[in-house]
Design a protein around this motif. Structure first.
Motif, PDB file in Angstrom:
ATOM      1  N   ASP A 186      -8.394 -30.659 -20.484  1.00 54.88           N
ATOM      2  CA  ASP A 186      -8.044 -30.791 -19.068  1.00 54.88           C
ATOM      3  C   ASP A 186      -9.322 -31.135 -18.304  1.00 54.88           C
ATOM      4  O   ASP A 186     -10.047 -30.255 -17.827  1.00 54.88           O
ATOM      5  CB  ASP A 186      -7.435 -29.495 -18.545  1.00 54.88           C
ATOM      6  N   CYS A 215     -17.335 -26.946 -24.733  1.00 54.35           N
ATOM      7  CA  CYS A 215     -16.895 -26.879 -23.329  1.00 54.35           C
ATOM      8  C   CYS A 215     -16.437 -25.460 -23.027  1.00 54.35           C
ATOM      9  O   CYS A 215     -15.841 -24.785 -23.882  1.00 54.35           O
ATOM     10  CB  CYS A 215     -15.745 -27.850 -23.061  1.00 54.35           C
ATOM     11  N   ALA A 257      -9.959 -32.312 -15.505  1.00 56.10           N
ATOM     12  CA  ALA A 257     -10.036 -32.040 -14.065  1.00 56.10           C
ATOM     13  C   ALA A 257     -10.303 -30.568 -13.766  1.00 56.10           C
ATOM     14  O   ALA A 257     -10.585 -30.207 -12.621  1.00 56.10           O
ATOM     15  CB  ALA A 257      -8.737 -32.480 -13.384  1.00 56.10           C
ATOM     16  N   SER A 258     -10.206 -29.703 -14.773  1.00 53.39           N
ATOM     17  CA  SER A 258     -10.384 -28.271 -14.540  1.00 53.39           C
ATOM     18  C   SER A 258     -11.854 -27.929 -14.362  1.00 53.39           C
ATOM     19  O   SER A 258     -12.750 -28.688 -14.743  1.00 53.39           O
ATOM     20  CB  SER A 258      -9.802 -27.474 -15.722  1.00 53.39           C
ATOM     21  N   GLU A 259     -12.101 -26.756 -13.780  1.00 57.99           N
ATOM     22  CA  GLU A 259     -13.475 -26.297 -13.562  1.00 57.99           C
ATOM     23  C   GLU A 259     -14.100 -25.887 -14.894  1.00 57.99           C
ATOM     24  O   GLU A 259     -13.442 -25.330 -15.762  1.00 57.99           O
ATOM     25  CB  GLU A 259     -13.476 -25.104 -12.601  1.00 57.99           C
ATOM     26  N   GLY A 260     -15.387 -26.147 -15.050  1.00 58.70           N
ATOM     27  CA  GLY A 260     -16.090 -25.753 -16.266  1.00 58.70           C
ATOM     28  C   GLY A 260     -17.231 -26.696 -16.567  1.00 58.70           C
ATOM     29  O   GLY A 260     -17.514 -27.630 -15.814  1.00 58.70           O
ATOM     30  N   THR A 261     -17.907 -26.424 -17.646  1.00 53.47           N
ATOM     31  CA  THR A 261     -19.050 -27.247 -18.058  1.00 53.47           C
ATOM     32  C   THR A 261     -18.911 -27.605 -19.536  1.00 53.47           C
ATOM     33  O   THR A 261     -18.267 -26.880 -20.310  1.00 53.47           O
ATOM     34  CB  THR A 261     -20.384 -26.498 -17.853  1.00 53.47           C
ATOM     35  N   CYS A 262     -19.541 -28.711 -19.925  1.00 55.14           N
ATOM     36  CA  CYS A 262     -19.573 -29.154 -21.327  1.00 55.14           C
ATOM     37  C   CYS A 262     -20.991 -29.540 -21.704  1.00 55.14           C
ATOM     38  O   CYS A 262     -21.784 -29.941 -20.849  1.00 55.14           O
ATOM     39  CB  CYS A 262     -18.643 -30.358 -21.536  1.00 55.14           C
ATOM     40  N   LYS A 269     -11.188 -26.821 -20.764  1.00 58.23           N
ATOM     41  CA  LYS A 269     -11.939 -27.946 -20.223  1.00 58.23           C
ATOM     42  C   LYS A 269     -11.998 -29.091 -21.243  1.00 58.23           C
ATOM     43  O   LYS A 269     -12.216 -30.258 -20.867  1.00 58.23           O
ATOM     44  CB  LYS A 269     -13.351 -27.479 -19.861  1.00 58.23           C
TER      45      LYS A 269
END
Length: 350
Positions: A164, A156, A166-171, A161
């Motif tokens: 958390d 991630c 709810a935070s912005e990002g990608t996995c 991420k």
């Protein structure tokens, strides 16, 4: 997102808490492996000297010890409960700690297996192709399993991420991570089995009694059980995506067992030498006492007739109207290492 459960639905669900059981299993395995490791180090300190395989095994046990501490912290936060009983306010902290615990479990597994492979290298002196093959196993194992630990953090981005949600990002897609973890666990088990078989080739070329050879290779083949734990862990890997986090508890057992069983298996060959020494020492003392008991009566009879001073079983006796022990000395002979003609030259010692 599914609708919240009604009180009636929630009451009908199971409310097990496997936390105490996880703690019991994890800490029992950690303690048992620590005892085996301590005995191994004692044997090395009193009969030989420490080498790289000993220090790497100590690092593995320290890693699994800290892993056990972190797992216990996660249990205090709610691990071991069903999803509907888990306190959501602890989720972020639990995932953060659990990620670190998983990375330490991977490190402990890598280092414990590497330690046993280094022991094999000591026995394979003078056999270039076999040493090269063992080095290949060590390097490939560290690369493949090392990536497992690395992927725990980089699948991630940004890293926060991971816990958390709810935070912005990608996995990455979760299937990629699980499939690689399964491959890594299976490869780890295969390496364990191969390392357990290699001593049969090395030891069978030594000039030793067949019974002694069998004892040595069986002691050095205990790594097969470590391989079994790796295969079982691979079987439980898909449960990481189970809707109920309670279904993941088996991974806690087998992740710990993979390293602790390897530590125990790596210590048994050294302990075998220790227990053989103890057995021979006890047997020699019993034989010595039996032999001295049979001859003492005749020796005392001759001593009474001559009135002389002599040595009986290395005890200085004197006749002055009655038998009296003036001085007793005990001599103990211990053989630390037996030099044999090994497979490829050198000495066979752990």
């Amino acid at each position: 997102m599914p609708p919240p459960l009604t009180p009636e639905q929630l009451a009908a669900l199971p409310h097990d808490d496997a936390g105490p059981r996880i703690n019991g299993v994890v800490w029992s395995l950690t303690a048992i492996s620590g005892i085996f490791l301590a005995l191994r180090l004692y044997c090395k300190a009193t009969r030989s000297k420490f080498w790289w395989d000993d220090w790497v095994l100590v690092a593995a046990w320290l890693a699994i010890f800290v892993n056990s501490v972190l797992v216990s912290l996660c249990i205090n936060l709610g691990v071991g409960k069903h999803t509907w009983d888990f306190p959501l306010e602890n989720l972020v902290e639990m995932v953060r700690i659990y990620t670190a615990a998983g990375t330490l479990a991977v490190c402990a597994s890598i280092w414990s297996k590497t330690s046993f492979a280094l022991t094999i290298l000591r026995l394979a002196k003078g056999t270039a192709w076999l040493r090269g093959f063992v080095w290949f196993l060590i390097i490939s194992l560290n690369v493949f399993m090392g990536l497992t630990g690395l992927f725990n953090y980089i699948h991630c981005w940004p890293v926060n991420k991971l816990w958390d949600f709810a935070s912005e990002g990608t996995c990455w897609p979760v299937d990629i991570l699980i499939n690689y973890d399964i491959f890594s666990a299976v490869y780890s088990g295969v390496v364990d089995v191969i390392l357990a078989l290699i001593p049969w080739k090395i030891v069978w070329g030594l000039q030793m009694r067949k019974k002694e050879k069998v004892g040595v290779v069986i002691a050095m083949s205990m790594g097969v059980f470590a391989g079994v734990t790796s295969f079982i862990k691979a079987y439980y890997m898909p449960r990481m995506t189970a809707p109920d986090i309670y279904d993941m508890i088996d991974l806690n057992y087998w992740s710990n067992a993979e390293s602790t069983v390897t530590i125990i298996a790596a210590s048994i060959p050294v302990l075998r030498v220790f227990f053989n020494d103890v057995k021979k020492s006890v047997s020699s003392k019993q034989h010595y006492a039996s032999s001295s008991g049979r001859s003492e009566a005749s020796k005392r009879s001759k001593l009474q007739q001559s009135g002389a001073t002599t040595l009986v079983d290395d005890s200085e006796l004197s006749w002055e109207g009655k038998m009296r022990i003036l001085q007793t000395r005990q001599i103990e002979v211990q053989v630390d290492e037996v030099e044999t003609k090994p497979y490829g030259g050198g000495k066979f010692s752990l």
